[in-house]
Motif scaffolding. Sequence first.
Motif, PDB file in Angstrom:
ATOM      1  N   LEU A  36     -26.519   9.517  25.566  1.00  0.00           N
ATOM      2  CA  LEU A  36     -26.369  10.755  26.339  1.00  0.00           C
ATOM      3  C   LEU A  36     -25.319  11.675  25.707  1.00  0.00           C
ATOM      4  N   LEU A  37     -24.283  11.089  25.151  1.00  0.00           N
ATOM      5  CA  LEU A  37     -23.212  11.918  24.576  1.00  0.00           C
ATOM      6  C   LEU A  37     -23.599  12.488  23.215  1.00  0.00           C
ATOM      7  N   LYS A  38     -24.724  12.026  22.679  1.00  0.00           N
ATOM      8  CA  LYS A  38     -25.198  12.599  21.408  1.00  0.00           C
ATOM      9  C   LYS A  38     -25.592  14.060  21.571  1.00  0.00           C
ATOM     10  N   GLU A  39     -25.814  14.464  22.800  1.00  0.00           N
ATOM     11  CA  GLU A  39     -26.067  15.881  23.095  1.00  0.00           C
ATOM     12  C   GLU A  39     -24.901  16.735  22.584  1.00  0.00           C
ATOM     13  N   ILE A  40     -23.736  16.138  22.544  1.00  0.00           N
ATOM     14  CA  ILE A  40     -22.532  16.858  22.109  1.00  0.00           C
ATOM     15  C   ILE A  40     -22.374  16.673  20.602  1.00  0.00           C
ATOM     16  N   LYS A  41     -22.454  17.798  19.877  1.00  0.00           N
ATOM     17  CA  LYS A  41     -22.497  17.699  18.411  1.00  0.00           C
ATOM     18  C   LYS A  41     -21.123  17.770  17.760  1.00  0.00           C
ATOM     19  N   ILE A  42     -20.119  18.201  18.516  1.00  0.00           N
ATOM     20  CA  ILE A  42     -18.783  18.274  17.933  1.00  0.00           C
ATOM     21  C   ILE A  42     -18.219  16.866  17.756  1.00  0.00           C
ATOM     22  N   ARG A  43     -17.074  16.798  17.101  1.00  0.00           N
ATOM     23  CA  ARG A  43     -16.421  15.501  16.909  1.00  0.00           C
ATOM     24  C   ARG A  43     -16.131  14.843  18.266  1.00  0.00           C
ATOM     25  N   LYS A  44     -16.335  13.524  18.326  1.00  0.00           N
ATOM     26  CA  LYS A  44     -16.047  12.805  19.583  1.00  0.00           C
ATOM     27  C   LYS A  44     -15.091  11.652  19.290  1.00  0.00           C
ATOM     28  N   VAL A  45     -14.101  11.495  20.141  1.00  0.00           N
ATOM     29  CA  VAL A  45     -13.217  10.334  20.036  1.00  0.00           C
ATOM     30  C   VAL A  45     -13.219   9.612  21.382  1.00  0.00           C
ATOM     31  N   PHE A  46     -12.992   8.312  21.344  1.00  0.00           N
ATOM     32  CA  PHE A  46     -13.147   7.477  22.545  1.00  0.00           C
ATOM     33  C   PHE A  46     -11.942   6.575  22.764  1.00  0.00           C
ATOM     34  N   ILE A  47     -11.608   6.379  24.026  1.00  0.00           N
ATOM     35  CA  ILE A  47     -10.718   5.278  24.404  1.00  0.00           C
ATOM     36  C   ILE A  47     -11.440   4.468  25.500  1.00  0.00           C
ATOM     37  N   PRO A  48     -11.139   3.183  25.609  1.00  0.00           N
ATOM     38  CA  PRO A  48     -11.898   2.356  26.559  1.00  0.00           C
ATOM     39  C   PRO A  48     -11.346   2.381  27.987  1.00  0.00           C
ATOM     40  N   GLY A  49     -12.244   2.129  28.944  1.00  0.00           N
ATOM     41  CA  GLY A  49     -11.855   1.856  30.332  1.00  0.00           C
ATOM     42  C   GLY A  49     -12.150   0.393  30.617  1.00  0.00           C
ATOM     43  N   GLU A  50     -11.626  -0.124  31.704  1.00  0.00           N
ATOM     44  CA  GLU A  50     -11.817  -1.544  32.009  1.00  0.00           C
ATOM     45  C   GLU A  50     -13.291  -1.882  32.227  1.00  0.00           C
ATOM     46  N   HIS A  51     -14.065  -0.935  32.715  1.00  0.00           N
ATOM     47  CA  HIS A  51     -15.490  -1.188  32.945  1.00  0.00           C
ATOM     48  C   HIS A  51     -16.274  -1.323  31.638  1.00  0.00           C
ATOM     49  N   ASP A  52     -15.696  -0.843  30.543  1.00  0.00           N
ATOM     50  CA  ASP A  52     -16.373  -0.940  29.240  1.00  0.00           C
ATOM     51  C   ASP A  52     -16.075  -2.270  28.555  1.00  0.00           C
ATOM     52  N   TRP A  53     -15.092  -2.999  29.070  1.00  0.00           N
ATOM     53  CA  TRP A  53     -14.455  -4.036  28.263  1.00  0.00           C
ATOM     54  C   TRP A  53     -14.763  -5.466  28.689  1.00  0.00           C
ATOM     55  N   TYR A  54     -14.734  -5.757  29.975  1.00  0.00           N
ATOM     56  CA  TYR A  54     -14.568  -7.144  30.431  1.00  0.00           C
ATOM     57  C   TYR A  54     -15.836  -7.973  30.574  1.00  0.00           C
TER      58      TYR A  54
ATOM     59  N   GLY B 166     -16.478  -1.902  20.607  1.00  0.00           N
ATOM     60  CA  GLY B 166     -15.975  -1.808  19.231  1.00  0.00           C
ATOM     61  C   GLY B 166     -17.082  -1.448  18.250  1.00  0.00           C
ATOM     62  N   GLU B 167     -18.261  -2.058  18.459  1.00  0.00           N
ATOM     63  CA  GLU B 167     -19.398  -1.756  17.560  1.00  0.00           C
ATOM     64  C   GLU B 167     -19.764  -0.275  17.633  1.00  0.00           C
ATOM     65  N   LEU B 168     -19.741   0.250  18.845  1.00  0.00           N
ATOM     66  CA  LEU B 168     -20.182   1.644  19.018  1.00  0.00           C
ATOM     67  C   LEU B 168     -19.089   2.659  18.699  1.00  0.00           C
ATOM     68  N   PHE B 169     -17.853   2.352  19.082  1.00  0.00           N
ATOM     69  CA  PHE B 169     -16.818   3.401  19.047  1.00  0.00           C
ATOM     70  C   PHE B 169     -15.597   3.058  18.198  1.00  0.00           C
ATOM     71  N   GLY B 170     -15.587   1.876  17.617  1.00  0.00           N
ATOM     72  CA  GLY B 170     -14.500   1.528  16.695  1.00  0.00           C
ATOM     73  C   GLY B 170     -13.222   1.102  17.398  1.00  0.00           C
ATOM     74  N   GLN B 171     -12.130   1.253  16.681  1.00  0.00           N
ATOM     75  CA  GLN B 171     -10.796   0.846  17.176  1.00  0.00           C
ATOM     76  C   GLN B 171     -10.485   1.491  18.521  1.00  0.00           C
ATOM     77  N   PRO B 172      -9.978   0.719  19.487  1.00  0.00           N
ATOM     78  CA  PRO B 172      -9.680   1.326  20.783  1.00  0.00           C
ATOM     79  C   PRO B 172      -8.400   2.165  20.805  1.00  0.00           C
ATOM     80  N   HIS B 173      -7.560   2.075  19.772  1.00  0.00           N
ATOM     81  CA  HIS B 173      -6.417   2.988  19.702  1.00  0.00           C
ATOM     82  C   HIS B 173      -6.371   3.639  18.331  1.00  0.00           C
ATOM     83  N   TRP B 174      -5.863   4.853  18.288  1.00  0.00           N
ATOM     84  CA  TRP B 174      -5.907   5.632  17.051  1.00  0.00           C
ATOM     85  C   TRP B 174      -4.967   6.822  17.181  1.00  0.00           C
ATOM     86  N   SER B 175      -4.749   7.516  16.066  1.00  0.00           N
ATOM     87  CA  SER B 175      -4.024   8.794  16.149  1.00  0.00           C
ATOM     88  C   SER B 175      -4.538   9.723  15.063  1.00  0.00           C
TER      89      SER B 175
END
Length: 377
Positions: A129-147, A155-164
């Motif tokens: 669904l977020l592919k509709e957005i063509k600009i750069r996208k960065v992600f951080i996780p929520g607990e519902h994504d993780w447990y 991690g497979e989809l969005f990579g490292q959960p922390h970054w700068s």
Amino acid sequence: MSELERDRREIASVLQQPGVRPDPDLKITRRTFLHRSCLTGAATVAQTFAWWPLINTMDVAFGAEAPFKFAWISDTHLYPKSLNTRFVDKTVRAAKEVQAMNPPADFLIFGGDLAQLGKVEELELGNELLKEIKIRKVFIPGEHDWYLDMGKKYGELFGQPHWSFDHKGVRFIGLDTVSRAPDYWSMKKMSAEERMAHMSVLDGTVAGPWAGVGRDQLDWMSKTLSTWDRNRPVIIFSHNPLYEYYPPWNFWVRDWRDVHEILKPFTKVTNIHGHVHQVLYNEIGSMRSIGMLATSWPWPYAPEGVPKLTKPMIRVDPGDPYDGVGWSKFDMPADDKVSTEYIMWGRKQVFAQSTEDSKANIPEILRPRIADNMYPY
Ligand SMILES: [Fe+2]
Ligand SMILES: [Fe+2]
């Protein structure tokens, strides 16, 4: 004295030292609008006038090198389409609106809780669904994504959960505040689904105070900031707020003292967070903190601990799935301001005109329905 009150006093004694305030150069301007309800179209306007802030906008002066915008979406809580399309529809709407921003945002930050129960199909659906957005996208996780799988699919989809990264004079930091829950599942021999079910409730009955940054990530953050000028702006994205609002709902991180110890020398720190699903604003020491809307549903305000600086949004219409939810826009124009705008969807359009502080002299149709009416200017 309650335990919460004791914690609160401790925070105050640690952080609210005499003279410690957010940088006075960072001025906050809340815009308010004269509100009148509009029945349909432009023809019939109800005769109701009131001072009624519709959007909570905050202008924060800071030293960005060039004007730019970015957008925030979070807390979509997607179920598989076969089960529930309501949250899917709202995610689609937010994505379309971000993509339609003109001029476009420089990037989108997705602030966590993309999925409801951490399932592969939920995370993949969100990614689609977020592919509709063509600009750069960065992600951080929520607990519902993780447990469910402990962050494997995330991690497979969005990579490292922390970054700068640095962008036009601002250092942006994305933190993972969800993955360090104490292991309550091994001893009880819980299945992955049982673990996820516990983590997916607001009061974290079993998981307790699970939100935290963790020693390793604190060290990383400290290192990342060691190369940054203390007077230049830092914007930190986190799923949970980086202060204590209400621990029973994990509206905090348990190691907030360590976070603030690292941030103390920096004068222009802004924390933008999800998880609370509500309009929220606070100042802790020299840091400003802004809570974001969810697209899925609004949480009520906690029974205690709502920051005094927050102008709460009013209770939403329970019959309207688009009320009290939405996404957010950040505008950093050339006059060294950051403007935060909650795009709060509502069932009714609201006809409004701005007061003198918004500098607009013509009536506007605003999408946000209500920010609050508790402290009219
Ligand atoms: Fe959430
Ligand atoms: Fe959350």
